[in-house]
Design an enzyme around this catalytic site. Structure first.
Site, PDB file in Angstrom:
ATOM      1  N   GLY A  57       0.833  -1.203   0.000  1.00 23.28           N
ATOM      2  CA  GLY A  57       0.000   0.000   0.000  1.00 23.28           C
ATOM      3  C   GLY A  57       0.865   1.249   0.000  1.00 23.28           C
ATOM      4  O   GLY A  57       1.906   1.276   0.651  1.00 23.28           O
ATOM      5  N   ARG A  81      13.706   9.976  -2.371  1.00 22.62           N
ATOM      6  CA  ARG A  81      14.626  11.094  -2.658  1.00 22.62           C
ATOM      7  C   ARG A  81      15.911  10.950  -1.828  1.00 22.62           C
ATOM      8  O   ARG A  81      17.022  11.116  -2.336  1.00 22.62           O
ATOM      9  CB  ARG A  81      13.905  12.401  -2.316  1.00 22.62           C
ATOM     10  CG  ARG A  81      14.769  13.634  -2.328  1.00 22.62           C
ATOM     11  CD  ARG A  81      13.896  14.841  -2.013  1.00 22.62           C
ATOM     12  NE  ARG A  81      14.641  16.066  -1.853  1.00 22.62           N
ATOM     13  CZ  ARG A  81      15.156  16.483  -0.695  1.00 22.62           C
ATOM     14  NH1 ARG A  81      15.022  15.749   0.389  1.00 22.62           N
ATOM     15  NH2 ARG A  81      15.799  17.638  -0.631  1.00 22.62           N
ATOM     16  N   ARG A 105       0.624  -4.789  -5.456  1.00 23.93           N
ATOM     17  CA  ARG A 105       0.574  -6.020  -4.666  1.00 23.93           C
ATOM     18  C   ARG A 105       0.754  -7.121  -5.707  1.00 23.93           C
ATOM     19  O   ARG A 105      -0.114  -7.340  -6.537  1.00 23.93           O
ATOM     20  CB  ARG A 105      -0.757  -6.120  -3.936  1.00 23.93           C
ATOM     21  CG  ARG A 105      -0.995  -4.922  -2.994  1.00 23.93           C
ATOM     22  CD  ARG A 105      -2.077  -5.192  -2.005  1.00 23.93           C
ATOM     23  NE  ARG A 105      -2.507  -3.978  -1.305  1.00 23.93           N
ATOM     24  CZ  ARG A 105      -1.993  -3.557  -0.148  1.00 23.93           C
ATOM     25  NH1 ARG A 105      -1.022  -4.234   0.425  1.00 23.93           N
ATOM     26  NH2 ARG A 105      -2.451  -2.458   0.428  1.00 23.93           N
ATOM     27  N   ASP A 113       4.824  -4.755   6.061  1.00 20.03           N
ATOM     28  CA  ASP A 113       5.240  -6.087   6.521  1.00 20.03           C
ATOM     29  C   ASP A 113       5.236  -7.119   5.393  1.00 20.03           C
ATOM     30  O   ASP A 113       6.132  -7.952   5.300  1.00 20.03           O
ATOM     31  CB  ASP A 113       4.378  -6.547   7.702  1.00 20.03           C
ATOM     32  CG  ASP A 113       2.911  -6.681   7.355  1.00 20.03           C
ATOM     33  OD1 ASP A 113       2.432  -5.953   6.471  1.00 20.03           O
ATOM     34  OD2 ASP A 113       2.228  -7.528   7.964  1.00 20.03           O
ATOM     35  N   THR A 141       4.336   2.363   5.422  1.00 18.28           N
ATOM     36  CA  THR A 141       2.954   1.907   5.604  1.00 18.28           C
ATOM     37  C   THR A 141       2.262   2.844   6.585  1.00 18.28           C
ATOM     38  O   THR A 141       2.882   3.282   7.555  1.00 18.28           O
ATOM     39  CB  THR A 141       2.909   0.446   6.126  1.00 18.28           C
ATOM     40  OG1 THR A 141       1.562   0.144   6.501  1.00 18.28           O
ATOM     41  CG2 THR A 141       3.793   0.210   7.330  1.00 18.28           C
ATOM     42  N   ASP A 161       0.029   1.947   8.579  1.00 20.89           N
ATOM     43  CA  ASP A 161      -0.542   1.159   9.684  1.00 20.89           C
ATOM     44  C   ASP A 161       0.249   1.199  10.994  1.00 20.89           C
ATOM     45  O   ASP A 161      -0.280   0.857  12.037  1.00 20.89           O
ATOM     46  CB  ASP A 161      -0.684  -0.317   9.270  1.00 20.89           C
ATOM     47  CG  ASP A 161      -1.657  -0.487   8.118  1.00 20.89           C
ATOM     48  OD1 ASP A 161      -2.526   0.384   7.969  1.00 20.89           O
ATOM     49  OD2 ASP A 161      -1.545  -1.478   7.378  1.00 20.89           O
ATOM     50  N   ASP A 194       2.348  -0.888  11.981  1.00 18.30           N
ATOM     51  CA  ASP A 194       2.251  -2.239  12.563  1.00 18.30           C
ATOM     52  C   ASP A 194       3.564  -3.009  12.462  1.00 18.30           C
ATOM     53  O   ASP A 194       3.566  -4.229  12.363  1.00 18.30           O
ATOM     54  CB  ASP A 194       1.116  -3.019  11.863  1.00 18.30           C
ATOM     55  CG  ASP A 194       1.327  -3.130  10.369  1.00 18.30           C
ATOM     56  OD1 ASP A 194       2.225  -2.441   9.828  1.00 18.30           O
ATOM     57  OD2 ASP A 194       0.599  -3.903   9.718  1.00 18.30           O
ATOM     58  N   ARG A 199      -6.657  -2.923   9.611  1.00 13.56           N
ATOM     59  CA  ARG A 199      -7.247  -4.269   9.567  1.00 13.56           C
ATOM     60  C   ARG A 199      -6.871  -5.070  10.802  1.00 13.56           C
ATOM     61  O   ARG A 199      -7.681  -5.761  11.396  1.00 13.56           O
ATOM     62  CB  ARG A 199      -6.751  -5.021   8.321  1.00 13.56           C
ATOM     63  CG  ARG A 199      -7.670  -4.899   7.140  1.00 13.56           C
ATOM     64  CD  ARG A 199      -6.994  -5.462   5.931  1.00 13.56           C
ATOM     65  NE  ARG A 199      -5.608  -4.996   5.862  1.00 13.56           N
ATOM     66  CZ  ARG A 199      -4.848  -4.987   4.793  1.00 13.56           C
ATOM     67  NH1 ARG A 199      -5.313  -5.446   3.678  1.00 13.56           N
ATOM     68  NH2 ARG A 199      -3.611  -4.534   4.802  1.00 13.56           N
ATOM     69  N   LYS A 236     -23.260  15.787  26.340  1.00 13.66           N
ATOM     70  CA  LYS A 236     -22.791  16.286  25.044  1.00 13.66           C
ATOM     71  C   LYS A 236     -23.859  16.046  24.007  1.00 13.66           C
ATOM     72  O   LYS A 236     -24.483  14.982  23.996  1.00 13.66           O
ATOM     73  CB  LYS A 236     -21.545  15.495  24.616  1.00 13.66           C
ATOM     74  CG  LYS A 236     -20.244  16.173  24.919  1.00 13.66           C
ATOM     75  CD  LYS A 236     -19.141  15.291  24.401  1.00 13.66           C
ATOM     76  CE  LYS A 236     -17.834  16.043  24.286  1.00 13.66           C
ATOM     77  NZ  LYS A 236     -16.797  15.194  23.692  1.00 13.66           N
TER      78      LYS A 236
HETATM   79  P1  ATP Z   1       0.749  -2.380   3.566  1.00 12.15           P
HETATM   80  O1  ATP Z   1       1.177  -2.510   5.005  1.00 12.15           O
HETATM   81  O2  ATP Z   1       0.564  -0.977   3.185  1.00 12.15           O
HETATM   82  O3  ATP Z   1      -0.401  -3.275   3.207  1.00 12.15           O
HETATM   83  P2  ATP Z   1       2.587  -4.350   2.556  1.00 12.15           P
HETATM   84  O4  ATP Z   1       4.001  -4.246   2.128  1.00 12.15           O
HETATM   85  O5  ATP Z   1       2.297  -5.120   3.801  1.00 12.15           O
HETATM   86  O6  ATP Z   1       2.006  -2.866   2.665  1.00 12.15           O
HETATM   87  P3  ATP Z   1       1.434  -6.460   0.936  1.00 12.15           P
HETATM   88  O7  ATP Z   1       0.557  -6.404  -0.258  1.00 12.15           O
HETATM   89  O8  ATP Z   1       1.022  -7.260   2.103  1.00 12.15           O
HETATM   90  O9  ATP Z   1       1.720  -4.943   1.349  1.00 12.15           O
HETATM   91  O10 ATP Z   1       2.866  -7.018   0.460  1.00 12.15           O
HETATM   92  C1  ATP Z   1       3.513  -6.462  -0.688  1.00 12.15           C
HETATM   93  C2  ATP Z   1       3.930  -7.562  -1.614  1.00 12.15           C
HETATM   94  O11 ATP Z   1       4.966  -8.349  -1.021  1.00 12.15           O
HETATM   95  C3  ATP Z   1       2.856  -8.568  -1.961  1.00 12.15           C
HETATM   96  O12 ATP Z   1       1.959  -8.070  -2.931  1.00 12.15           O
HETATM   97  C4  ATP Z   1       3.683  -9.718  -2.488  1.00 12.15           C
HETATM   98  O13 ATP Z   1       4.067  -9.508  -3.825  1.00 12.15           O
HETATM   99  C5  ATP Z   1       4.923  -9.658  -1.604  1.00 12.15           C
HETATM  100  N1  ATP Z   1       4.830 -10.692  -0.554  1.00 12.15           N
HETATM  101  C6  ATP Z   1       4.140 -10.630   0.605  1.00 12.15           C
HETATM  102  N2  ATP Z   1       4.243 -11.769   1.306  1.00 12.15           N
HETATM  103  C7  ATP Z   1       5.004 -12.606   0.552  1.00 12.15           C
HETATM  104  C8  ATP Z   1       5.477 -13.942   0.705  1.00 12.15           C
HETATM  105  N3  ATP Z   1       5.183 -14.686   1.782  1.00 12.15           N
HETATM  106  N4  ATP Z   1       6.239 -14.461  -0.282  1.00 12.15           N
HETATM  107  C9  ATP Z   1       6.552 -13.739  -1.367  1.00 12.15           C
HETATM  108  N5  ATP Z   1       6.142 -12.466  -1.577  1.00 12.15           N
HETATM  109  C10 ATP Z   1       5.386 -11.905  -0.634  1.00 12.15           C
END
Ligand code: ATP
Length: 322
Positions: A11, A21, A72, A103, A126, A128, A130, A172, A213
């Protein structure tokens, strides 16, 4: 370290551009070539690599989103996809990679490290918050400010009509945006996944606060166990039919907008530190800032979701609200 690659993944979050940058300009300063990869892991698989220099990151420090785009990637979840990504990194003679993401992006990097020896360093991009190993992730502060700004507007109309509003915010698995924004807007209640939501208790609090209130704002994290804002509002409406109840889902507005000053500074520090970490031989670690200091946390630990909510904050919320 002669040549590094950088990409944004998962995300989007405000401050990713400021981080990018910093990565590019720090690398240029150290005479390291930089290539950007478009569209996250998808771009790594589809060979969307392009050279970046000082000018390619001019005038982006203040912009939300990510100029590298993000994705993603389903294909990167497969071994076949990761093989293609590795071929491209080798073809471009990449010595190190900076991944700006959440993550999932770090889980992907860890999985990739089983077949790929090229070091990865992560910057926590992110909204979040988290991830373990940083007080604030890139975009979290801006997202909270966006929520506060939106709910202030909702409060005006709620107050004018003596209404009860349920406002759903992103989160979430983590209620951190809800908690901080809820404190910032003086919410009458904050419902988050980390604490048990008891609708009976909520109704009692609303009844008790009936006279104190005229408007009431309940902040609901999307991952709250009692369901989203619509589900909880329906239950409350049935039992308190005299309340004029409304629901607002803030949705993707929370991801956009110009990064706050805090996000710009933190993400610049993290991007800067990520390049120097690669130069020092670090791999599979996330850059974070704790108590104002830069530190590095292995990806395995960073993604553990063990961040505890500060019990003082929870206690304070209960005292300051209804
Ligand atoms: P946000 O916290 O904003 O959701 P994020 O980095 O957690 O960001 P995700 O979509 O969960 O977003 O992960 C980004 C990408 O990382 C996934 O679309 C996928 O391509 C890759 N990825 C996540 N988990 C795995 C995994 N176990 N093995 C291989 N690739 C992964």
């Amino acid at each position: 370290m002669k040549k590094i690659a950088v990409f944004t993944s998962g995300g989007d979050s405000p401050g990713m551009n400021a981080c990018l940058r910093a990565v590019v300009r720090t690398a240029v300063y150290h005479n390291i070539e930089v290539v950007g990869i478009m569209h996250g892991y998808d771009g790594m698989i589809n060979n969307e690599f392009f050279p970046m220099g000082t000018k390619s990151v001019a005038n982006i420090v203040h912009r939300g989103g990510t100029i590298l785009k993000t994705a993603r990637s389903k294909e990167f979840m497969t071994e076949e996809g990761r093989k293609k990504a590795l071929e491209n990194l080798l073809k471009h003679k990449i010595d190190g990679v900076v991944v700006i993401g959440g993550d999932g992006s770090f889980k992907g990097a860890l999985e990739f490290s089983k077949m790929c020896n090229i070091p990865f360093v992560g910057c926590p991009g992110t909204i979040d918050n988290d991830l373990v190993g940083t007080d604030f992730t890139i975009g979290y502060d801006t997202a909270i400010n966006t929520v506060v700004d939106a709910v202030d507007k909702i409060r005006d109309t709620a107050e004018s009509h003596d209404r009860l509003f349920f406002v759903e915010v992103m989160g979430r698995d983590a209620g951190l945006i809800a908690l901080r924004a809820g404190i910032g807007v003086g919410a009458e209640s904050i419902l988050i996944p980390e604490t048990k939501t008891d609708v009976d208790v909520l109704i009692k609090r609303l009844e008790n606060g009936r006279k104190s209130k005229s408007s009431k704002i309940i902040i609901v994290a999307e991952g709250d166990e009692a369901g989203g804002a619509f589900t909880i509002a329906e239950q409350v409406k049935k039992r308190l039919p005299d309340f004029d109840t409304r629901v607002t889902i803030l949705g993707h507005i929370q991801r956009g907008g110009n990064p706050s000053a805090m996000d710009r500074v933190n993400s610049s520090r993290m991007g800067f530190a990520a390049v120097e970490a690669l130069m020092q031989g670090k791999k599979n670690v996330m850059v974070g800032i704790i108590d104002k200091n830069i530190l590095f946390t292995p990806f395995e630990k960073a993604i553990k979701h063990i961040q505890e909510l500060n019990p003082d904050l929870i206690r304070m919320v209960n005292i300051l609200s209804l």
